[in-house]
Design a protein around this motif. Sequence first.
Motif, PDB file in Angstrom:
ATOM      1  N   LEU A 121      -2.957  -8.826   8.092  1.00  7.67           N
ATOM      2  CA  LEU A 121      -3.026  -7.191   7.540  1.00  7.67           C
ATOM      3  C   LEU A 121      -3.754  -6.272   8.658  1.00  7.67           C
ATOM      4  CD1 LEU A 121      -2.751  -5.229   5.609  1.00  7.67           C
ATOM      5  CD2 LEU A 121      -5.060  -5.839   4.526  1.00  7.67           C
ATOM      6  N   LYS A 129       1.321  -7.693   7.286  1.00  7.62           N
ATOM      7  CA  LYS A 129       1.536  -6.242   6.506  1.00  7.62           C
ATOM      8  C   LYS A 129       0.652  -5.319   7.566  1.00  7.62           C
ATOM      9  CE  LYS A 129       1.382  -8.215   1.918  1.00  7.62           C
ATOM     10  NZ  LYS A 129       0.692  -8.258   0.779  1.00  7.62           N
ATOM     11  N   ALA A 144      -0.931  -1.468   6.919  1.00  5.48           N
ATOM     12  CA  ALA A 144      -1.124  -0.230   5.882  1.00  5.48           C
ATOM     13  C   ALA A 144      -1.676   0.883   6.799  1.00  5.48           C
ATOM     14  CB  ALA A 144      -2.468  -1.075   5.001  1.00  5.48           C
ATOM     15  N   LYS A 193      11.117  -3.513   8.944  1.00  3.01           N
ATOM     16  CA  LYS A 193      11.486  -4.202   8.035  1.00  3.01           C
ATOM     17  C   LYS A 193      12.352  -5.585   8.343  1.00  3.01           C
ATOM     18  CE  LYS A 193      13.871  -3.984   3.328  1.00  3.01           C
ATOM     19  NZ  LYS A 193      14.267  -3.105   2.233  1.00  3.01           N
ATOM     20  N   ILE A 233       8.000  -7.193   8.422  1.00  6.43           N
ATOM     21  CA  ILE A 233       6.718  -6.709   8.326  1.00  6.43           C
ATOM     22  C   ILE A 233       6.624  -5.345   7.172  1.00  6.43           C
ATOM     23  CG2 ILE A 233       4.803  -5.410   9.517  1.00  6.43           C
ATOM     24  CD1 ILE A 233       5.877  -7.103  11.833  1.00  6.43           C
ATOM     25  N   PRO A 234       6.460  -5.397   6.312  1.00 10.66           N
ATOM     26  CA  PRO A 234       6.149  -4.119   5.266  1.00 10.66           C
ATOM     27  C   PRO A 234       5.006  -3.435   5.664  1.00 10.66           C
ATOM     28  CG  PRO A 234       5.146  -5.900   4.229  1.00 10.66           C
ATOM     29  CD  PRO A 234       5.648  -6.505   5.355  1.00 10.66           C
ATOM     30  N   PHE A 252      -2.932  -3.344  -1.076  1.00 12.59           N
ATOM     31  CA  PHE A 252      -2.419  -4.189   0.243  1.00 12.59           C
ATOM     32  C   PHE A 252      -1.730  -5.284  -0.185  1.00 12.59           C
ATOM     33  CE2 PHE A 252      -6.281  -1.818   2.616  1.00 12.59           C
ATOM     34  CZ  PHE A 252      -5.624  -0.667   2.563  1.00 12.59           C
ATOM     35  N   LEU A 257       1.592  -5.135  -1.596  1.00 15.65           N
ATOM     36  CA  LEU A 257       2.570  -4.554  -0.623  1.00 15.65           C
ATOM     37  C   LEU A 257       3.734  -5.653  -0.352  1.00 15.65           C
ATOM     38  CD1 LEU A 257       3.794  -2.192   1.337  1.00 15.65           C
ATOM     39  CD2 LEU A 257       2.215  -3.060   2.956  1.00 15.65           C
ATOM     40  N   SER A 258       4.855  -5.235  -0.157  1.00 17.16           N
ATOM     41  CA  SER A 258       5.987  -6.248   0.053  1.00 17.16           C
ATOM     42  C   SER A 258       7.231  -5.477   0.712  1.00 17.16           C
ATOM     43  CB  SER A 258       6.335  -7.143  -1.149  1.00 17.16           C
ATOM     44  OG  SER A 258       7.317  -6.302  -1.727  1.00 17.16           O
ATOM     45  N   THR A 309       8.022  -1.825   0.797  1.00 12.41           N
ATOM     46  CA  THR A 309       7.798  -0.942   2.249  1.00 12.41           C
ATOM     47  C   THR A 309       8.219   0.376   2.435  1.00 12.41           C
ATOM     48  OG1 THR A 309       8.085  -1.300   4.541  1.00 12.41           O
ATOM     49  CG2 THR A 309       9.929  -1.674   3.066  1.00 12.41           C
TER      50      THR A 309
END
Length: 216
Positions: free
Chosen positions: A64, A117, A119, A157, A161-162, A195, A198-199, A203
């Motif tokens: 992350l 991920k 953010a 995507k 990676i979202p 977080f 998140l998927s 996304t």
Amino acid sequence: MNILITGANRGIGAALYSAAQSRGDTVYGTARTPGDSDLMPLDVRDPESCTALADRLKETPIDLLVCNAGVYLEKGQPVDSLTDTQLWADTFATNVTGVYLTAMALLPHLKQSNAPKLAIISSQMGSSERAGGQSYIYRSSKAAALNLGRNLAVDLKPQGIPVGIYHPGWVRTDMGTNAASIGTDESAKGLLQRFDALSLVTTGCFEMWNGDAMPF
């Protein structure tokens, strides 16, 4: 989970760093000037600094990446006095370009994760639907960070990676002032939950710290 948080020396970044450590994550934090702390040096405005951080991490996978570093340089200034173009450039260099440079430098580390991920901490002040006047530079930069995040979500995507964009709330920090409605610990706890959720299905989302959808 290996988490990297930029701007982890104060405010929401520091609270996220502490909260993630407390729940057992391996957390890497950065600051422009770390001093004697355990944070790693990173000037998100500088491509060479971003590359140096990536090199320092070597083959470490990042599960992350939290692009949190940000500035609010015109705070308190009247809107008819924002004619210093350097003020605009410096704000966008950190709040927008810095997100891009950090994400690109650490993309190889995200790809090493089994569930990466990204953010991005933006703000409700970047919402065009919630335009409230004032703070033109900051609002514009956070709107650009939101747009950048939405486009990164499209391009990352296919790589698994979202990308999520988040409003941390009106938080009691130097930036948010003591009049703000929530503390850093409450914001950090809520953001970590966002977080976690998140998927690739969600996304490109723009959410508040508590999970409420934000208008674009």
